[in-house]
Design a protein around this motif. Structure first.
Motif, short mmCIF file in Angstrom:
data_model
loop_
_atom_site.label_atom_id
_atom_site.label_comp_id
_atom_site.label_asym_id
_atom_site.label_seq_id
_atom_site.Cartn_x
_atom_site.Cartn_y
_atom_site.Cartn_z
N LEU A 52 0.83 -1.21 0.00
CA LEU A 52 0.00 0.00 0.00
C LEU A 52 0.86 1.26 0.00
CD1 LEU A 52 -2.85 1.27 0.20
CD2 LEU A 52 -2.57 1.18 2.68
N ILE A 53 1.88 1.30 0.85
CA ILE A 53 2.78 2.46 0.90
C ILE A 53 3.51 2.62 -0.43
CG2 ILE A 53 4.88 3.37 2.00
CD1 ILE A 53 2.31 3.67 3.67
N GLY A 54 3.92 1.51 -1.03
CA GLY A 54 4.61 1.56 -2.32
C GLY A 54 3.72 2.12 -3.42
N ILE A 55 2.47 1.68 -3.46
CA ILE A 55 1.55 2.17 -4.48
C ILE A 55 1.27 3.65 -4.27
CG2 ILE A 55 -0.83 2.02 -5.32
CD1 ILE A 55 -0.62 -1.02 -4.89
N ILE A 56 1.07 4.06 -3.04
CA ILE A 56 0.85 5.49 -2.75
C ILE A 56 2.11 6.30 -3.09
CG2 ILE A 56 0.48 7.16 -0.88
CD1 ILE A 56 -1.36 5.01 0.42
N GLY A 57 3.26 5.74 -2.80
CA GLY A 57 4.52 6.43 -3.09
C GLY A 57 4.76 6.65 -4.58
N THR A 58 4.20 5.78 -5.42
CA THR A 58 4.40 5.97 -6.85
C THR A 58 3.73 7.24 -7.36
OG1 THR A 58 2.50 4.58 -7.41
CG2 THR A 58 4.66 3.51 -7.32
N PHE A 59 2.69 7.68 -6.68
CA PHE A 59 2.04 8.92 -7.10
C PHE A 59 2.92 10.13 -6.81
CE2 PHE A 59 -1.61 6.04 -6.62
CZ PHE A 59 -2.09 6.11 -7.92
N SER A 60 3.64 10.10 -5.70
CA SER A 60 4.58 11.20 -5.44
C SER A 60 5.76 11.13 -6.41
CB SER A 60 5.06 11.18 -3.99
OG SER A 60 5.78 10.00 -3.73
N ALA A 61 6.15 9.92 -6.80
CA ALA A 61 7.21 9.77 -7.79
C ALA A 61 6.77 10.34 -9.13
CB ALA A 61 7.60 8.31 -7.94
N LEU A 62 5.50 10.17 -9.46
CA LEU A 62 4.97 10.74 -10.70
C LEU A 62 5.05 12.26 -10.67
CD1 LEU A 62 3.48 10.44 -13.40
CD2 LEU A 62 1.35 10.47 -12.12
N ALA A 63 4.70 12.84 -9.54
CA ALA A 63 4.75 14.31 -9.42
C ALA A 63 6.19 14.82 -9.55
CB ALA A 63 4.15 14.74 -8.09
N SER A 64 7.13 14.14 -8.90
CA SER A 64 8.52 14.59 -9.01
C SER A 64 9.06 14.33 -10.41
CB SER A 64 9.40 13.89 -7.97
OG SER A 64 9.49 12.51 -8.23
N GLY A 65 8.57 13.29 -11.08
CA GLY A 65 8.99 13.03 -12.45
C GLY A 65 8.52 14.11 -13.41
N GLU A 66 7.33 14.63 -13.15
CA GLU A 66 6.83 15.73 -14.00
C GLU A 66 7.72 16.97 -13.85
OE1 GLU A 66 4.38 15.60 -16.22
OE2 GLU A 66 3.98 13.50 -15.75
N VAL A 67 8.14 17.25 -12.63
CA VAL A 67 9.03 18.39 -12.38
C VAL A 67 10.37 18.16 -13.06
CG1 VAL A 67 10.28 19.67 -10.59
CG2 VAL A 67 7.89 19.05 -10.24
N ALA A 68 10.90 16.95 -12.95
CA ALA A 68 12.18 16.63 -13.58
C ALA A 68 12.09 16.72 -15.10
CB ALA A 68 12.65 15.24 -13.16
N GLN A 69 10.97 16.30 -15.64
CA GLN A 69 10.79 16.37 -17.08
C GLN A 69 10.78 17.81 -17.56
OE1 GLN A 69 7.34 14.26 -18.45
NE2 GLN A 69 7.98 14.33 -20.57
N GLN A 70 10.21 18.70 -16.78
CA GLN A 70 10.23 20.12 -17.14
C GLN A 70 11.64 20.69 -17.03
OE1 GLN A 70 7.32 21.91 -14.60
NE2 GLN A 70 5.58 21.02 -15.69
N SER A 71 12.40 20.19 -16.06
CA SER A 71 13.77 20.70 -15.86
C SER A 71 14.72 20.19 -16.94
CB SER A 71 14.30 20.27 -14.50
OG SER A 71 13.50 20.78 -13.48
N PHE A 72 14.65 18.88 -17.23
CA PHE A 72 15.60 18.27 -18.16
C PHE A 72 15.11 18.29 -19.60
CE2 PHE A 72 16.72 15.99 -14.17
CZ PHE A 72 18.02 16.44 -14.08
N GLY A 73 13.85 18.53 -19.82
CA GLY A 73 13.29 18.48 -21.17
C GLY A 73 12.92 17.06 -21.54
N GLN A 74 12.39 16.90 -22.72
CA GLN A 74 11.95 15.59 -23.19
C GLN A 74 13.11 14.89 -23.90
OE1 GLN A 74 9.60 13.95 -22.31
NE2 GLN A 74 8.67 12.72 -23.88
N SER A 75 13.35 13.65 -23.54
CA SER A 75 14.37 12.84 -24.21
C SER A 75 13.91 11.40 -24.26
CB SER A 75 15.71 12.95 -23.48
OG SER A 75 15.65 12.27 -22.24
N ASP A 76 14.62 10.60 -25.05
CA ASP A 76 14.27 9.18 -25.12
C ASP A 76 14.48 8.50 -23.78
OD1 ASP A 76 13.58 9.38 -27.78
OD2 ASP A 76 15.56 8.74 -28.52
N LEU A 77 15.50 8.91 -23.05
CA LEU A 77 15.78 8.32 -21.74
C LEU A 77 14.64 8.59 -20.76
CD1 LEU A 77 17.84 6.79 -20.01
CD2 LEU A 77 18.88 8.99 -19.46
#
Length: 143
Positions: free
Chosen positions: A16-41
């Motif tokens: 349960l904690i892992g599944i909930i934690g993935t949503f915060s990972a998604l939010a931080s991933g969106e921020v990282a994507q804006q910072s680093f730009g879009q790439s294949d990686l």
């Protein structure tokens, strides 16, 4: 309480904690994507996140169904309506084969999560800073 009961409770809690934690990972991933730009990686990392997230959601739904069945929640209502389908489902959820299926799905989830982590490391620290992230980025991205 037995050790098995304690381990099962811990397993459910960590899932349960892992599944909930993935949503915060998604939010931080969106921020990282804006910072680093879009790439294949980044795109490949996101795809592996989605696959690993779905894998653990499936496992969570299975355990939720098992909890409902074993605690007899809503069973009286369901047995009056769809007795044949429900009895098949109850038999499957409580069978030994289902444990092996969940174990296999869990192993797939571990592999997907490990690749996701290695690709995340490659994004944040560089592709050649770690042998595992270098392998994962070369294998799945090809850069």
């Amino acid at each position: 309480m037995t050790i098995r009961t304690n381990l099962s409770s811990t397993k459910y809690f960590l899932l349960l904690i892992g599944i909930i934690g993935t949503f915060s990972a998604l939010a931080s991933g969106e921020v990282a994507q804006q910072s680093f730009g879009q790439s294949d990686l980044i795109h490949t990392h996101e795809e592996f996140w989605e696959r690993s997230h779905l894998t653990y959601i499936i496992i969570g739904c299975f355990y939720l169904a098992k909890l409902i069945i074993n605690k007899r929640i809503f069973i009286n209502y369901w047995t009056k309506r769809e007795k044949s389908h429900l009895s098949w489902f109850i038999t499957f959820v409580n069978s030994t084969i289902s444990r092996y299926i969940i174990a296999c799905i869990s192993l797939i989830g571990i592999v997907l999560l490990s690749i996701t982590g290695a690709l995340g490391w490659a994004i944040s620290h560089g592709q050649d800073t770690d042998p595992i992230s270098e392998w994962a980025s070369n294998m799945f991205v090809g850069e």
